[in-house]
Design a protein around this motif. Structure first.
Motif, PDB file in Angstrom:
ATOM      1  N   PHE B  36       0.813  -1.216   0.000  1.00 43.90           N
ATOM      2  CA  PHE B  36       0.000   0.000   0.000  1.00 43.90           C
ATOM      3  C   PHE B  36       0.846   1.265   0.000  1.00 43.90           C
ATOM      4  O   PHE B  36       0.460   2.272  -0.594  1.00 43.90           O
ATOM      5  CB  PHE B  36      -0.973  -0.016   1.189  1.00 43.90           C
ATOM      6  N   ASP B  37       1.986   1.228   0.676  1.00 47.02           N
ATOM      7  CA  ASP B  37       2.855   2.410   0.658  1.00 47.02           C
ATOM      8  C   ASP B  37       3.346   2.695  -0.767  1.00 47.02           C
ATOM      9  O   ASP B  37       3.329   3.836  -1.240  1.00 47.02           O
ATOM     10  CB  ASP B  37       4.048   2.206   1.599  1.00 47.02           C
ATOM     11  N   GLY B  39       1.924   1.645  -3.474  1.00 47.52           N
ATOM     12  CA  GLY B  39       0.755   1.996  -4.276  1.00 47.52           C
ATOM     13  C   GLY B  39       0.387   3.458  -4.130  1.00 47.52           C
ATOM     14  O   GLY B  39       0.090   4.144  -5.115  1.00 47.52           O
ATOM     15  N   LEU B  40       0.415   3.953  -2.888  1.00 46.33           N
ATOM     16  CA  LEU B  40       0.122   5.364  -2.657  1.00 46.33           C
ATOM     17  C   LEU B  40       1.170   6.255  -3.333  1.00 46.33           C
ATOM     18  O   LEU B  40       0.824   7.274  -3.944  1.00 46.33           O
ATOM     19  CB  LEU B  40       0.102   5.648  -1.155  1.00 46.33           C
ATOM     20  N   ASP B  42       2.803   5.555  -5.939  1.00 43.48           N
ATOM     21  CA  ASP B  42       2.532   5.499  -7.374  1.00 43.48           C
ATOM     22  C   ASP B  42       1.366   6.412  -7.749  1.00 43.48           C
ATOM     23  O   ASP B  42       1.395   7.084  -8.784  1.00 43.48           O
ATOM     24  CB  ASP B  42       2.222   4.062  -7.781  1.00 43.48           C
ATOM     25  N   VAL B  43       0.342   6.460  -6.898  1.00 46.54           N
ATOM     26  CA  VAL B  43      -0.804   7.346  -7.156  1.00 46.54           C
ATOM     27  C   VAL B  43      -0.336   8.793  -7.247  1.00 46.54           C
ATOM     28  O   VAL B  43      -0.688   9.526  -8.184  1.00 46.54           O
ATOM     29  CB  VAL B  43      -1.868   7.190  -6.045  1.00 46.54           C
ATOM     30  N   TYR B  44       0.469   9.216  -6.293  1.00 48.10           N
ATOM     31  CA  TYR B  44       0.969  10.588  -6.297  1.00 48.10           C
ATOM     32  C   TYR B  44       1.875  10.834  -7.509  1.00 48.10           C
ATOM     33  O   TYR B  44       1.811  11.880  -8.156  1.00 48.10           O
ATOM     34  CB  TYR B  44       1.724  10.894  -5.003  1.00 48.10           C
ATOM     35  N   ARG B  46       1.813   9.370 -10.405  1.00 43.71           N
ATOM     36  CA  ARG B  46       1.044   9.438 -11.652  1.00 43.71           C
ATOM     37  C   ARG B  46       0.470  10.832 -11.871  1.00 43.71           C
ATOM     38  O   ARG B  46       0.307  11.274 -13.008  1.00 43.71           O
ATOM     39  CB  ARG B  46      -0.104   8.425 -11.628  1.00 43.71           C
ATOM     40  N   ALA B  47       0.131  11.502 -10.756  1.00 41.51           N
ATOM     41  CA  ALA B  47      -0.453  12.840 -10.877  1.00 41.51           C
ATOM     42  C   ALA B  47       0.612  13.927 -10.869  1.00 41.51           C
ATOM     43  O   ALA B  47       0.295  15.103 -10.945  1.00 41.51           O
ATOM     44  CB  ALA B  47      -1.439  13.069  -9.731  1.00 41.51           C
ATOM     45  N   LEU B 121       5.664  -0.454  -9.287  1.00 48.37           N
ATOM     46  CA  LEU B 121       5.270   0.308  -8.104  1.00 48.37           C
ATOM     47  C   LEU B 121       6.413   0.421  -7.110  1.00 48.37           C
ATOM     48  O   LEU B 121       6.637   1.477  -6.506  1.00 48.37           O
ATOM     49  CB  LEU B 121       4.066  -0.365  -7.431  1.00 48.37           C
TER      50      LEU B 121
END
Lengths: 189, 206
Positions: B36-37, B39-40, B42-44, B46-47, B121
């Motif tokens: 999850f760390d 993944g988070l 990666d979310v940031y 990507r943006a 990731l």
């Protein structure tokens, strides 16, 4: 689950809504983005898988959806559970446009009986997820929302179809799963 | 598919329990296989946003004393690796659709893609040691070898031949996955200065 009975489960393992039932659009409770990600990410991936995506495709679509609602935009999302489900599905369809085109354009024939693949019934009920992916499109959509805790009325609003159509598709999907399950039980003796 | 029976049916509460049990199992399976760390992060990434502070015990952010130019070079290197991983993933996605119904090679390809995603990731979030990264690469290669073997048995095609059939019009793409994986190996190796240290790299902006 070999005696034809379902295994008892703890109450409501489905992740509950972050926003309680209130007026549509009413912010009931704020939630931290990272906490929400940890709480809901896997359920969202499961939701997209239920629509036919492979696990990597679903995972990628969910990452895209979360990236699009990072703070400060996060603070403006009034129902993040529903919003992210729709956004993740759109991300999946953008990455697999053929799938989206096919499922939207092919009507479900009257009296159609779903050809469930012979997935093995297991104690963990994982077969249900595999079987859901073989249902006709509308039934799959309805079940995907239902399994995530949405009511008929909410599903109707999301899918923009009448509530009776939701009920009909849910009933058919349930019948298909039921036929499959008890068929497997009979064959197992 | 069995015929419908009026003798057997789920009670309402049984059906509800079945659905909840199924989804709970699925979520537990997905939770267990997810960082999850990373993944988070990666979310940031990507943006194009700055990721949140790492959780206790997570790998460190780039050193403040690290020159900005070096950070840019590292970010470019990670972006290059991520792009390469995405290209390989797209190739695997294309070839995984060969055949009707459940196919064994498809399972291997699905696993390979999941490990590739973990690698992407992990590198983007600077969560992997070199050993972990190369462990993932090794697993992907194993799955690709098994996919190739089962494809030959089931369809009389090598993985590369199957790829050429699927994306034959895209001649500019090198469909030799062995070469692509070797190239990825080289790129990942260049990301790490010390073999057993977490990659001190800035998350990418995918």
């Amino acid at each position: 689950m070999t005696d034809g009975r379902l295994t008892a489960v703890a109450p409501l393992p489905i992740r509950g809504p972050v926003f309680s039932a209130g007026e549509p659009g009413l912010i009931v409770e704020s939630v931290d983005f990272a906490d929400f990600y940890r709480e809901e990410r896997s359920a969202l991936v499961g939701f997209v898988i239920s629509h036919g995506a492979s696990p990597p495709e679903a995972s990628d679509a969910v990452q895209v959806a979360f990236a699009a609602v990072l703070p400060p935009r996060w603070e403006t999302i009034r129902d993040p559970r529903a919003y992210l489900r729709v956004a993740a599905l759109r991300a999946y369809y953008r990455s697999a446009p053929c799938a989206a085109a096919v499922v939207e354009e092919v009507p479900e024939p009257a009296g159609w009986s779903p050809p469930l693949d012979p997935v093995e019934v297991d104690e963990g009920a994982r077969w249900v997820i595999s079987a859901l992916a073989t249902l006709p499109w509308k039934q799959r959509q309805v079940m995907a929302w239902y399994i995530d805790g949405y009511s008929y009325a909410e599903i109707a609003k999301m899918l923009r179809i009448p509530v009776p159509a939701v009920r009909k598709n849910f009933s058919r999907a349930r019948q298909a799963l039921q036929d499959y399950y008890f068929g497997q039980q009979r064959e197992a003796g | 598919m069995t015929s419908r029976s009026a003798d057997f049916h789920f009670a309402d509460d049984e059906f509800e329990a079945l659905l909840r049990q199924a989804r709970a199992r699925q979520v537990a399976d997905l939770d267990a296989g997810w960082d999850f760390d990373a993944g988070l992060a990666d979310v940031y990434a990507r943006a194009g946003h700055t990721p949140p502070p790492p959780t206790p015990g997570a790998s460190s952010q780039p050193s403040a004393s690290e020159p900005a130019g070096q950070q840019d070079a590292e970010r470019d290197a990670v972006e290059d690796v991520c792009s390469h991983i995405e290209m390989i993933d797209a190739l695997l996605a294309a070839v995984s659709k060969i055949g009707e119904g459940p196919v064994l090679h498809g399972s291997y390809l699905t696993m390979a893609r999941q490990y590739l995603m973990q690698l992407r990731l992990g590198l983007a979030g600077r969560r992997l040691t070199a050993a972990q990264a190369f462990g993932l690469l090794s697993t992907v290669k194993h799955d690709l070898r098994e996919a190739d073997r089962t494809l030959r048995l089931q369809h009389g095609l090598s993985l590369e031949q199957a790829l050429r059939e699927r994306i034959g019009e895209l001649r500019e793409i090198n469909t030799d996955l062995s070469q692509q994986m070797d190239l990825l190996d080289d790129k990942v190796m260049r990301l790490f200065n010390d073999a057993d240290e977490p990659a001190a790299l800035t998350p990418t902006s995918h």
